[in-house]
Design a protein around this motif. Structure first.
Motif, PDB file in Angstrom:
ATOM      1  N   ARG A 266       0.833  -1.201   0.000  1.00  0.00           N
ATOM      2  CA  ARG A 266       0.000   0.000   0.000  1.00  0.00           C
ATOM      3  C   ARG A 266       0.868   1.251   0.000  1.00  0.00           C
ATOM      4  N   THR A 267       0.393   2.273  -0.696  1.00  0.00           N
ATOM      5  CA  THR A 267       1.077   3.560  -0.666  1.00  0.00           C
ATOM      6  C   THR A 267       0.671   4.357   0.564  1.00  0.00           C
ATOM      7  N   PHE A 268      -0.629   4.353   0.866  1.00  0.00           N
ATOM      8  CA  PHE A 268      -1.160   5.087   2.009  1.00  0.00           C
ATOM      9  C   PHE A 268      -1.959   4.144   2.899  1.00  0.00           C
ATOM     10  N   ILE A 269      -2.304   4.609   4.088  1.00  0.00           N
ATOM     11  CA  ILE A 269      -2.784   3.701   5.122  1.00  0.00           C
ATOM     12  C   ILE A 269      -4.240   3.279   4.965  1.00  0.00           C
ATOM     13  N   ALA A 270      -5.111   4.183   4.506  1.00  0.00           N
ATOM     14  CA  ALA A 270      -6.543   3.898   4.537  1.00  0.00           C
ATOM     15  C   ALA A 270      -7.147   3.672   3.158  1.00  0.00           C
ATOM     16  N   THR A 271      -6.701   4.450   2.186  1.00  0.00           N
ATOM     17  CA  THR A 271      -7.229   4.363   0.824  1.00  0.00           C
ATOM     18  C   THR A 271      -6.059   4.495  -0.152  1.00  0.00           C
ATOM     19  N   ASP A 272      -6.373   4.548  -1.438  1.00  0.00           N
ATOM     20  CA  ASP A 272      -5.316   4.749  -2.443  1.00  0.00           C
ATOM     21  C   ASP A 272      -4.771   6.171  -2.425  1.00  0.00           C
ATOM     22  N   ASP A 273      -5.494   7.078  -1.775  1.00  0.00           N
ATOM     23  CA  ASP A 273      -5.092   8.486  -1.731  1.00  0.00           C
ATOM     24  C   ASP A 273      -4.642   8.870  -0.328  1.00  0.00           C
ATOM     25  N   PHE A 274      -3.867   9.935  -0.242  1.00  0.00           N
ATOM     26  CA  PHE A 274      -3.428  10.492   1.031  1.00  0.00           C
ATOM     27  C   PHE A 274      -4.630  11.093   1.757  1.00  0.00           C
ATOM     28  N   THR A 275      -4.793  10.767   3.038  1.00  0.00           N
ATOM     29  CA  THR A 275      -5.929  11.256   3.826  1.00  0.00           C
ATOM     30  C   THR A 275      -5.454  11.745   5.195  1.00  0.00           C
ATOM     31  N   VAL A 276      -6.396  12.239   5.974  1.00  0.00           N
ATOM     32  CA  VAL A 276      -6.050  12.674   7.329  1.00  0.00           C
ATOM     33  C   VAL A 276      -5.534  11.515   8.171  1.00  0.00           C
ATOM     34  N   ALA A 277      -5.934  10.294   7.861  1.00  0.00           N
ATOM     35  CA  ALA A 277      -5.406   9.139   8.595  1.00  0.00           C
ATOM     36  C   ALA A 277      -3.899   9.028   8.418  1.00  0.00           C
ATOM     37  N   ASP A 278      -3.393   9.393   7.248  1.00  0.00           N
ATOM     38  CA  ASP A 278      -1.946   9.366   7.014  1.00  0.00           C
ATOM     39  C   ASP A 278      -1.223  10.442   7.816  1.00  0.00           C
ATOM     40  N   ILE A 279      -1.842  11.599   7.957  1.00  0.00           N
ATOM     41  CA  ILE A 279      -1.237  12.644   8.783  1.00  0.00           C
ATOM     42  C   ILE A 279      -1.099  12.162  10.220  1.00  0.00           C
TER      43      ILE A 279
ATOM     44  N   ALA B 257       9.408   3.183   4.971  1.00  0.00           N
ATOM     45  CA  ALA B 257       9.200   3.747   3.637  1.00  0.00           C
ATOM     46  C   ALA B 257       7.938   4.602   3.594  1.00  0.00           C
ATOM     47  N   TYR B 258       6.914   4.135   4.265  1.00  0.00           N
ATOM     48  CA  TYR B 258       5.655   4.894   4.354  1.00  0.00           C
ATOM     49  C   TYR B 258       5.883   6.223   5.071  1.00  0.00           C
ATOM     50  N   GLN B 259       6.580   6.187   6.175  1.00  0.00           N
ATOM     51  CA  GLN B 259       6.882   7.390   6.941  1.00  0.00           C
ATOM     52  C   GLN B 259       7.629   8.406   6.083  1.00  0.00           C
ATOM     53  N   THR B 260       8.640   7.954   5.376  1.00  0.00           N
ATOM     54  CA  THR B 260       9.423   8.839   4.503  1.00  0.00           C
ATOM     55  C   THR B 260       8.559   9.408   3.382  1.00  0.00           C
ATOM     56  N   ARG B 261       7.747   8.552   2.792  1.00  0.00           N
ATOM     57  CA  ARG B 261       6.884   8.962   1.683  1.00  0.00           C
ATOM     58  C   ARG B 261       5.953  10.102   2.107  1.00  0.00           C
ATOM     59  N   CYS B 262       5.366   9.970   3.268  1.00  0.00           N
ATOM     60  CA  CYS B 262       4.432  10.998   3.724  1.00  0.00           C
ATOM     61  C   CYS B 262       5.150  12.285   4.130  1.00  0.00           C
ATOM     62  N   MET B 263       6.304  12.147   4.759  1.00  0.00           N
ATOM     63  CA  MET B 263       7.023  13.327   5.221  1.00  0.00           C
ATOM     64  C   MET B 263       7.757  14.051   4.104  1.00  0.00           C
ATOM     65  N   ASP B 264       7.815  13.441   2.939  1.00  0.00           N
ATOM     66  CA  ASP B 264       8.389  14.109   1.768  1.00  0.00           C
ATOM     67  C   ASP B 264       7.385  15.022   1.069  1.00  0.00           C
ATOM     68  N   ARG B 265       6.147  15.026   1.524  1.00  0.00           N
ATOM     69  CA  ARG B 265       5.122  15.844   0.874  1.00  0.00           C
ATOM     70  C   ARG B 265       5.421  17.335   1.076  1.00  0.00           C
ATOM     71  N   PRO B 266       5.248  18.150   0.036  1.00  0.00           N
ATOM     72  CA  PRO B 266       5.542  19.582   0.149  1.00  0.00           C
ATOM     73  C   PRO B 266       4.760  20.277   1.261  1.00  0.00           C
ATOM     74  N   ALA B 267       3.529  19.868   1.489  1.00  0.00           N
ATOM     75  CA  ALA B 267       2.721  20.522   2.523  1.00  0.00           C
ATOM     76  C   ALA B 267       3.321  20.316   3.908  1.00  0.00           C
ATOM     77  N   TRP B 268       3.877  19.123   4.151  1.00  0.00           N
ATOM     78  CA  TRP B 268       4.521  18.885   5.443  1.00  0.00           C
ATOM     79  C   TRP B 268       5.774  19.753   5.575  1.00  0.00           C
ATOM     80  N   LYS B 269       6.549  19.860   4.526  1.00  0.00           N
ATOM     81  CA  LYS B 269       7.769  20.660   4.587  1.00  0.00           C
ATOM     82  C   LYS B 269       7.443  22.134   4.809  1.00  0.00           C
ATOM     83  N   ARG B 270       6.386  22.637   4.177  1.00  0.00           N
ATOM     84  CA  ARG B 270       5.959  24.020   4.413  1.00  0.00           C
ATOM     85  C   ARG B 270       5.536  24.200   5.861  1.00  0.00           C
TER      86      ARG B 270
END
Length: 213
Positions: free
Chosen positions: A151-164, A188-201
Motif C-alpha cells: 500500500r502507498t497510504f494507510i486507509a485508501t489509495d489516496d493520502f488522507t487525514v489518517a496518514d497525517i 518507507a511509508y513514513q518517509t513517503r508521507c514526510m516528503d510531501r511539500p505541505a509537510w515541509k511548508r
C-alpha cells in the motif's frame, strides 16, 4: 477563517514535535485559510481561564472555526476533512476506512509507543515494564508493516487525514525510532508521507514562528 491555537513558545524537547503540527499540516494540504493564535507554554497560557473555556483539559491543539470549537487532533482533522471535502473520501465506505485508521493511529499504535517512552524516562530502559511495552509496540509495528507491504497510504489509495495522524505518531520524538528499524514498509511509508511539500511548508513555518526555550 479557522483560528488554530498552537504554540508560540514551547520547551526545547517538544519543539517541532507538538500536536498542533497535525492540524497545520492538514490545513496546508487542504488549502484552507487559517491564522495561528500563539500559546506560550512556559508562561502557562494553557491554564488561563480563556483557554480552558475552549479546552477543559488545557491541551494543544484547538480550533475555532467561526464559533465552532473543536479540540483533540483526530477530531479536528476529521472535522476539517468533512468541512473541505478533501483528505477524506466522499463515499461512506471510504470514509469508514479513514475513520478506522485514524482511530488506529491514535490508539492501537500511539498508546504502546507513547507509554513506552513515559516508562523509559521515569523508570529507565531495561525494566520489566519497559521491556513489556516494547514487546507490545513491536507486535503492533510488525502488524502495521504487513498492512503497508503493498500500500502507498494507510486507509485508501489516496493520502488522507489518517496518514497525517499515523505519520505524526510514527515520527514523534516520543517514539523510539530504533523500534521502527526492522520494519521497512513502515519506514518507507513514513518517509513517503514526510516528503510531501505541505509537510515541509508546515515544518518550515513552525520553526520560524515557534520559539524553543
Amino acid at each position: 477563517m479557522v483560528k488554530v491555537y498552537g504554540f508560540s513558545r514551547v520547551n526545547e524537547f517538544a519543539h517541532g514535535n507538538t500536536r498542533d503540527l497535525r492540524v497545520l499540516w492538514a490545513l496546508e494540504e487542504i488549502g484552507l485559510p487559517y491564522e495561528v493564535v500563539g500559546i506560550d507554554h512556559p508562561r502557562r497560557d494553557l491554564d488561563s481561564d480563556e483557554y480552558r473555556a475552549k479546552n477543559v483539559f488545557g491541551q494543544i491543539p484547538a480550533i475555532d472555526d467561526d464559533g465552532v470549537v473543536v479540540t483533540e487532533s483526530g477530531a479536528i482533522l476529521l472535522y476539517l476533512a468533512r468541512k473541505s471535502g478533501k483528505l477524506v473520501p466522499r463515499d461512506l465506505a471510504g470514509e469508514a476506512q479513514v475513520l478506522r485508521w485514524s482511530f488506529a493511529a491514535l490508539s492501537t499504535i500511539e498508546v504502546p509507543l507513547l507509554t513506552s517512552w513515559f516508562v523509559d524516562i521515569n523508570d529507565g530502559k531495561g525494566t520489566k515494564p519497559s521491556d513489556a511495552l516494547k514487546s507490545w509496540a513491536r507486535m503492533r509495528l510488525e502488524q502495521l508493516d504487513g498492512w503497508l507491504a503493498n500500500r502507498t497510504f494507510i486507509a485508501t489509495d489516496d493520502f488522507t487525514v489518517a496518514d497525517i495522524l499515523m505519520t505524526h505518531v510514527l515520527s514523534a520524538r516520543s517514539t523510539d525510532q530504533d523500534l521502527l528499524k526492522p520494519y521497512q514498509h513502515v519506514r518507507a511509508y513514513q518517509t513517503r508521507c514526510m516528503d510531501r511539500p505541505a509537510w515541509k511548508r508546515t515544518v518550515d513555518a513552525y520553526r520560524e514562528r515557534v520559539e524553543a526555550v
